[in-house]
Design a protein around this motif. Structure first.
Motif, PDB file in Angstrom:
ATOM      1  N   VAL A  85       0.798  -1.232   0.000  1.00 54.91           N
ATOM      2  CA  VAL A  85       0.000   0.000   0.000  1.00 54.91           C
ATOM      3  C   VAL A  85       0.829   1.280   0.000  1.00 54.91           C
ATOM      4  O   VAL A  85       0.436   2.269  -0.617  1.00 54.91           O
ATOM      5  N   PHE A  86       1.978   1.304   0.664  1.00 55.24           N
ATOM      6  CA  PHE A  86       2.796   2.517   0.690  1.00 55.24           C
ATOM      7  C   PHE A  86       3.766   2.557  -0.492  1.00 55.24           C
ATOM      8  O   PHE A  86       3.959   3.605  -1.120  1.00 55.24           O
ATOM      9  N   ALA A  87       4.367   1.433  -0.816  1.00 59.19           N
ATOM     10  CA  ALA A  87       5.320   1.374  -1.925  1.00 59.19           C
ATOM     11  C   ALA A  87       4.662   1.781  -3.245  1.00 59.19           C
ATOM     12  O   ALA A  87       5.245   2.540  -4.030  1.00 59.19           O
ATOM     13  N   VAL A 112       5.502  -0.858   5.904  1.00 57.67           N
ATOM     14  CA  VAL A 112       6.385   0.276   6.194  1.00 57.67           C
ATOM     15  C   VAL A 112       7.792  -0.047   5.694  1.00 57.67           C
ATOM     16  O   VAL A 112       8.448   0.780   5.060  1.00 57.67           O
ATOM     17  N   ARG A 113       8.240  -1.249   5.971  1.00 53.20           N
ATOM     18  CA  ARG A 113       9.560  -1.686   5.486  1.00 53.20           C
ATOM     19  C   ARG A 113       9.621  -1.588   3.957  1.00 53.20           C
ATOM     20  O   ARG A 113      10.570  -1.050   3.398  1.00 53.20           O
ATOM     21  N   HIS A 114       8.588  -2.124   3.297  1.00 53.59           N
ATOM     22  CA  HIS A 114       8.558  -2.111   1.827  1.00 53.59           C
ATOM     23  C   HIS A 114       8.508  -0.663   1.315  1.00 53.59           C
ATOM     24  O   HIS A 114       9.152  -0.338   0.320  1.00 53.59           O
ATOM     25  N   GLY A 115       7.751   0.199   1.995  1.00 53.70           N
ATOM     26  CA  GLY A 115       7.706   1.603   1.608  1.00 53.70           C
ATOM     27  C   GLY A 115       9.062   2.280   1.721  1.00 53.70           C
ATOM     28  O   GLY A 115       9.498   2.996   0.813  1.00 53.70           O
ATOM     29  N   LEU A 116       9.760   2.049   2.830  1.00 54.15           N
ATOM     30  CA  LEU A 116      11.088   2.641   3.012  1.00 54.15           C
ATOM     31  C   LEU A 116      12.087   2.103   1.994  1.00 54.15           C
ATOM     32  O   LEU A 116      12.894   2.863   1.435  1.00 54.15           O
ATOM     33  N   THR A 117      12.025   0.802   1.723  1.00 52.62           N
ATOM     34  CA  THR A 117      12.922   0.210   0.727  1.00 52.62           C
ATOM     35  C   THR A 117      12.659   0.790  -0.657  1.00 52.62           C
ATOM     36  O   THR A 117      13.587   1.144  -1.389  1.00 52.62           O
ATOM     37  N   THR A 118      11.395   0.902  -1.023  1.00 57.81           N
ATOM     38  CA  THR A 118      11.029   1.480  -2.320  1.00 57.81           C
ATOM     39  C   THR A 118      11.473   2.931  -2.404  1.00 57.81           C
ATOM     40  O   THR A 118      12.038   3.359  -3.422  1.00 57.81           O
TER      41      THR A 118
END
Length: 188
Positions: A85-87, A112-118
């Motif tokens: 959802v964030f990425a 959140v992790r995936h969003g920060l990585t993206t």
């Protein structure tokens, strides 16, 4: 050591994050904030602090919360899954000069992790405000800057995070008020 007191040990790290955030704002960037549950509302709180400063004379800075649009969140979650959802929003809305601020009470939120990585892959400055031991987000260093509220109590994590994001807001503005500090060379 109490979680609030441990922030003193993070002072230099927080100041570096604020300086880099100020540089990104100076270059035309915006702040993009996201989190789940309670941190979703914290994301909205952070945004209003930057967009509509309550202190007279402080500059408004561009910021958006990826948690505010239920239609986008649920639409992305339905098709691509909640971890995306964030990425997915970052891929559409972010630019390399922007800042991604991810909030997690335990550092274990996959989205959140995936969003920060993206965000990092897209060239954004990444900042994680985490709780507990920082979880895999801190352990795997997926953010440029990480500040951890060292407690397992989500209520205390929230209170420490509120303090931290008010510090972020204040120090970003302090850097804006100091001539010459927003040049790239000053960041080194």
């Amino acid at each position: 050591m109490a979680p609030g007191e441990s922030l003193a040990g993070d002072a230099a790290r927080i100041a570096r994050a604020c300086h880099e955030m100020a540089i990104r704002f100076h270059r035309g960037g915006k702040l993009i904030v996201f989190g789940n549950g309670g941190p979703a509302t914290d994301a909205q709180h952070v945004v209003v602090e930057f967009v509509h400063p309550v202190i007279v004379g402080k500059r408004a800075l561009p910021a958006i919360s990826l948690t505010s649009d239920a239609a986008s969140l649920t639409g992305i979650a339905r098709v691509d899954g909640f971890d995306e959802v964030f990425a997915a929003q970052l891929r559409l809305l972010a630019a390399p000069e922007d800042i991604a601020l991810g909030l997690s009470v335990d550092g274990r939120c996959a989205n959140v992790r995936h969003g920060l990585t993206t965000a990092r892959d897209l060239g954004l400055l990444t900042v994680g405000l985490l709780g507990a031991d920082g979880g895999d987000i801190a352990r795997d260093a997926v953010a440029d800057h990480v500040v951890v509220a060292r407690t397992d109590d989500p209520c205390i994590v929230k209170e420490v995070h509120v303090t931290i994001y008010h510090i972020l807001w204040e120090l970003v503005h302090v850097f804006f008020e100091q001539p010459g500090l927003l040049k790239s060379e000053a960041a080194r």
